[in-house]
Design a protein around this motif. Structure first.
Motif, mmCIF file in Angstrom:
data_model
loop_
_atom_site.group_PDB
_atom_site.id
_atom_site.type_symbol
_atom_site.label_atom_id
_atom_site.label_comp_id
_atom_site.label_asym_id
_atom_site.label_seq_id
_atom_site.Cartn_x
_atom_site.Cartn_y
_atom_site.Cartn_z
ATOM 1 N N VAL A 194 0.785 -1.036 -0.136
ATOM 2 C CA VAL A 194 -0.069 0.161 0.151
ATOM 3 C C VAL A 194 0.880 1.261 0.073
ATOM 4 O O VAL A 194 1.681 1.339 1.097
ATOM 5 N N LYS A 195 0.781 1.837 -0.952
ATOM 6 C CA LYS A 195 1.850 2.945 -1.095
ATOM 7 C C LYS A 195 1.053 4.444 -1.279
ATOM 8 O O LYS A 195 0.030 4.454 -1.806
ATOM 9 N N ALA A 196 1.524 5.256 -0.409
ATOM 10 C CA ALA A 196 1.008 6.648 -0.414
ATOM 11 C C ALA A 196 2.069 7.816 0.230
ATOM 12 O O ALA A 196 3.032 7.302 0.784
ATOM 13 N N LYS A 203 -1.747 5.522 5.178
ATOM 14 C CA LYS A 203 -1.542 4.140 4.598
ATOM 15 C C LYS A 203 -1.991 3.188 5.926
ATOM 16 O O LYS A 203 -2.444 2.157 5.604
ATOM 17 N N SER A 238 -5.373 1.825 6.323
ATOM 18 C CA SER A 238 -5.779 0.213 5.778
ATOM 19 C C SER A 238 -5.337 -0.745 6.305
ATOM 20 O O SER A 238 -6.305 -1.948 6.527
ATOM 21 N N ALA A 263 2.897 -1.488 4.238
ATOM 22 C CA ALA A 263 2.713 -0.138 3.917
ATOM 23 C C ALA A 263 3.785 0.622 3.868
ATOM 24 O O ALA A 263 4.806 0.362 4.703
ATOM 25 N N THR A 276 -5.457 8.151 1.725
ATOM 26 C CA THR A 276 -6.145 6.740 1.339
ATOM 27 C C THR A 276 -7.876 6.829 1.311
ATOM 28 O O THR A 276 -8.428 6.108 0.760
#
Lengths: 164, 679
Positions: free
Chosen positions: B32-34, B40, B43, B647, B674
């Motif tokens: 999960v990339k942000a 992140k 999530s 993450a 997200t």
């Protein structure tokens, strides 16, 4: 079947003997320190120590002494015992400078030194050590004054007064 | 792989409308990339919350989320904030039996947050709706507890573990999950766990690792506890049966061969030996029955005669019976004396034991005083006189030729004396008991004889011609005794089977217990642990762990934590705890290596590890991009054998997402927050 073959040589080796707990030096020191710690001016005559020595170590003696001190029994019922171990212990304690000899009520006595006092306070304060003995001392030491000790030392037989 | 997560859905309703996010996860590595601080973690935290595992972070954690799903959220970083009116989380999981579990849990709203609404699809495709609850006591044990169902869904048979307050509870999933899920704030602070402590489980790390690795030693321990419980129950059944039997036998007999605890081999030749004190001797019950029966037979065979004919015989019997009574009375006196002597003996032993206990207490006091050491002076601590320095071996004993025992030896001596006197006292008690039984028996006989004398006297005074009543009365009495003895026998016979059955059951259990006695690792266990160590060392090398050489890192056989064994300056091997020695970045490397090595073991051997791990992001500053790259590539290398959820901040992996994608990674990228507005 024989336990040992005949003519087997064997030797006897001397084993250490069991020492009753109240003849252990450390234990006696502790007892004397606690008694003195609960005595007026941290000192006591030798005669008084002999009396308290017995009472602290045995519960029936403690009960008898208490009865005498509150007037429920006559003082002639008490037998003063001069236990040799007490004298030996006191000598050693003076040698260690935990106590010094002094005069109390015109009798020979001992007094706690400064080191003795601090050690006595600590041992007295440790709740795990000598609980039975401490509770006996607590209820008797303050009632047994030097004046009352003189009573024990004086024997009245009819009209005669014999001083010891 | 026992389970994988296929979907994570987050909903939030605000005044401005609906917000949320939907993540579809694959088997294998998911990242999960942000950008930095874009939630992140939300999530990943949603996974924890959806599974009801927020308590693994602490007993009072209500939700693991920050403000995002509970209070307010923003659309953009410096934009206005919108209060959250309602929010919820949905997770979909699949297991290795082709079942699908979809759960829904409210974060904020009117519904109880302990409610989990589930949709279960079985292997055939049939759907069922069920409601479960969380956190109430027993939720792991009760049918409608969510974790009870979750454990079964994953395929876990949770073992029982001991708590600090002496209870046995199942190993809660919340205790196990920290080894599968590394949470952002606290997860990186310890190599193992950190485990929740509020469950009060003893040796948590060891138990969890034993379970995850499915070690035989743990299984053996549980079986042993189970067997010991069963054996305990059987032993108490035996004691109760014995108690019942002795109470039914009354006070004139003694039980010879039923010990208070069952013995081996009883069931091979089961019997109950009872002895009765009859006419001054102990007879086995069957002998007593035979003897009494023969007396009865004799009397019955004799014809009833008239008193007149019997007078000489009656007179003779009267004299004999009077003699008997005199003898019995003497015997009674003897027994009374014996009993008094035994009582005095017992009292003597008990006095001695009391004196010994007092001496023991004093010697123990003297031992406690040892801590004052030299403050007590030379005489007490060194046993030398303070003035003349002579040895004081004998303490304050009067005889100086004797050497006194050291306190510890003295205490052991006194204890052995106490044991000795207690045993003697116990033996005397048994003797006293026997005497009492004999006394009762003789007293009963005496009373019978006195009655007989009275009867004979009456018979002799009776007018002639009357039938001899006395022999009838004697016959009746003997028959009554016979009946009593026979009822004792049938009582005993009835119970033989019961004792036999208990002894049998115990004989079967004892070899089973012997088989699981040992607390050692099995060979299979050792192979797993050695492989774990090997893989841990390999990964530490790959991640450039610096604190120690990888070959110096070992796995403890006690709680499976890693520690160092190094060769120090003086040429000795010493062990070192890693906690204080590792830098922040090395701590992260160690955590990665440990968790991935655990997964290696799971893939090579049969274990309880579900094949799922999640890593929330560690402190950004602590670790460099290139290390994150090696970690992610190694994680990707597991392929579809496992599911790994990570993450990561977009900037940290910017240089190599292409490489990751090529290695089969699913990248779920967000350009901003997200949790986004839904259209």
């Amino acid at each position: 079947m024989a336990i040992l073959q005949p003519h087997t040589p064997f030797t006897f080796r001397e084993r250490p003997s069991p020492v009753p707990g109240d003849l252990r030096i450390a234990w006696r020191y502790a007892l004397n320190l606690v008694i003195l710690n609960r005595s007026r001016a941290k000192r006591s005559s030798l005669a008084r120590l002999y009396i308290l020595n017995d009472a602290a170590r045995a519960s029936n003696d403690a009960e008898l002494l208490e009865d005498i001190l509150i007037g429920a029994a006559d003082s002639s019922r008490w037998r003063i015992k001069v236990e040799p171990a007490l004298g030996r212990a006191l000598d050693l304690m003076v040698g260690e400078s935990l106590l010094h000899w002094t005069t109390v009520s015109n009798r020979v006595g001992v007094e706690l030194s400064a080191t003795g006092l601090s050690l006595a306070a600590e041992i007295d304060g440790d709740e795990e050590i000598m609980t039975q003995e401490k509770s006996r001392i607590r209820s008797i030491a303050s009632k047994l004054t030097e004046a009352r000790v003189t009573e024990f030392l004086t024997v009245k037989a009819d009209h005669e007064v014999l001083d010891f | 792989m026992k389970f994988s997560i296929s979907k994570v859905l987050i909903h939030a309703t605000t005044a401005l409308g609906a917000f949320g996010t939907e993540l579809e996860l694959q088997v294998g590595l998911n990242v999960v990339k942000a950008p930095n601080t874009s939630g992140k973690s939300t999530s990943l935290q949603a996974v924890l919350y959806g599974l009801g595992l927020e308590r693994m972070l602490g007993p009072r954690v209500e939700t693991p989320f920050g403000h995002v799903l509970t209070e307010y959220l923003r659309e953009v970083a410096d934009g206005p904030s919108f209060p959250v009116l309602a929010s919820s989380v949905e997770i979909e999981l699949k297991n290795d039996r082709s079942e699908i579990l979809a759960v829904h849990r409210v974060v904020r709203g009117d519904t109880d947050t302990r409610l989990v609404r589930a949709n279960i699809t079985d292997a055939a495709g049939a759907e069922t709706r069920r409601d479960f609850f969380l956190h109430d006591p027993g939720s792991v044990q009760r049918e409608d507890g969510f974790h009870n169902y979750l454990a079964r869904f994953i395929g876990w048979d949770l073992p029982e573990v001991s708590t600090f307050d002496g209870r046995e509870i199942p190993l809660y999933i919340a205790a196990i999950f920290p080894m599968l899920f590394v949470e952002q704030k606290r997860g990186w602070s310890a190599i193992q766990g950190p485990f929740p402590t509020f469950l009060r489980i003893q040796d948590t790390a060891r138990r969890v690792m034993e379970f995850l690795l499915d070690l035989d030693v743990g299984n053996r321990r549980r079986r042993r506890i189970e067997l010991e419980k069963q054996i305990g129950r059987l032993e108490s059944e035996w004691a109760q049966a014995r108690q019942h039997l002795t109470s039914r036998l009354g006070n004139l007999s003694r039980l010879q061969n039923i010990p208070s605890r069952p013995v081996e081999g009883f069931s091979s030749s089961p019997s109950i030996d009872i002895e009765v004190y009859l006419e001054e001797e102990w007879l086995a019950l069957h002998e007593a029955v035979d003897y009494t029966q023969s007396q009865v037979d004799e009397l019955e065979s004799v014809e009833l005669q008239t008193t007149e004919d019997l007078v000489p015989a009656l007179r003779l019997e009267l004299v004999e019976t009077q003699n008997d009574v005199a003898n019995l009375e003497t015997r009674v006196d003897e027994l009374r004396l014996d009993m008094a002597v035994t009582r005095t003996e017992i009292q003597g032993f008990q006095n001695r034991i009391a004196a010994l206990r007092k001496d023991l207490a004093r010697n123990q006091d003297a031992q406690k005083l040892e801590k004052f050491g030299s403050r007590l002076g030379r005489a007490a601590s060194d046993h030398t006189c303070p003035t003349c320095h002579q040895e004081l071996d004998a303490e304050l004993l009067p005889v100086t030729q004797v050497k006194g025992m050291a306190i510890e030896e003295n205490i052991r001596f006194i204890r052995s004396q106490i044991d000795l006197y207690s045993a003697s006292a116990a033996a005397s008690e048994v003797e006293a008991n026997n005497l009492r039984l004999m006394y009762n028996s003789i007293a009963a006989e005496l009373s019978e004889k006195l009655t007989r004398i009275r009867q004979l006297g009456e018979a002799l005074r009776r007018p002639s011609g009357a039938t001899d009543r006395s022999s009838i009365e004697q016959l009746v009495r003997l028959q009554a005794r016979l009946k009593r003895l026979e009822s004792m026998r049938s009582e005993a016979d009835g119970m033989v089977d019961r004792f036999s059955a208990i002894a049998d059951a115990l004989d079967k259990l004892r070899p089973d217990l012997a088989a699981v006695k040992s607390d050692d690792f099995s060979e299979a266990d050792v192979r797993k642990i050695e492989f774990f160590e090997e893989r841990l060392q390999k990964r530490l090398v790959n991640f450039s762990f610096k604190t120690f050489r990888a070959s110096e890192i070992h796995i403890s056989r006690e709680d499976f934590r890693p520690y160092g064994i190094i060769f120090d300056k003086s040429g000795e091997y010493v062990s070192r705890e890693l906690g204080f020695e590792m830098s922040a970045s090395d701590a992260i490397r160690m955590k990665w290596s440990y968790y991935l090595a655990l997964l290696d073991v799971a893939l090579r051997f049969d274990t309880n590890h579900p094949g799922f791990i999640a890593f929330d992001e560690p402190d950004q500053q602590a670790i460099e991009s290139k290390d994150v790259k090696s970690f992610l590539l190694e994680a990707a290398a597991f392929g579809s054998n496992a599911q790994i959820l990570v993450a990561a901040t977009a900037e940290k992996i910017a240089g190599f997402d292409a490489e990751l994608a090529e290695a089969g990674t699913k990248i779920l990228g967000f350009s901003g927050y997200t949790v986004q507005r839904r259209v």
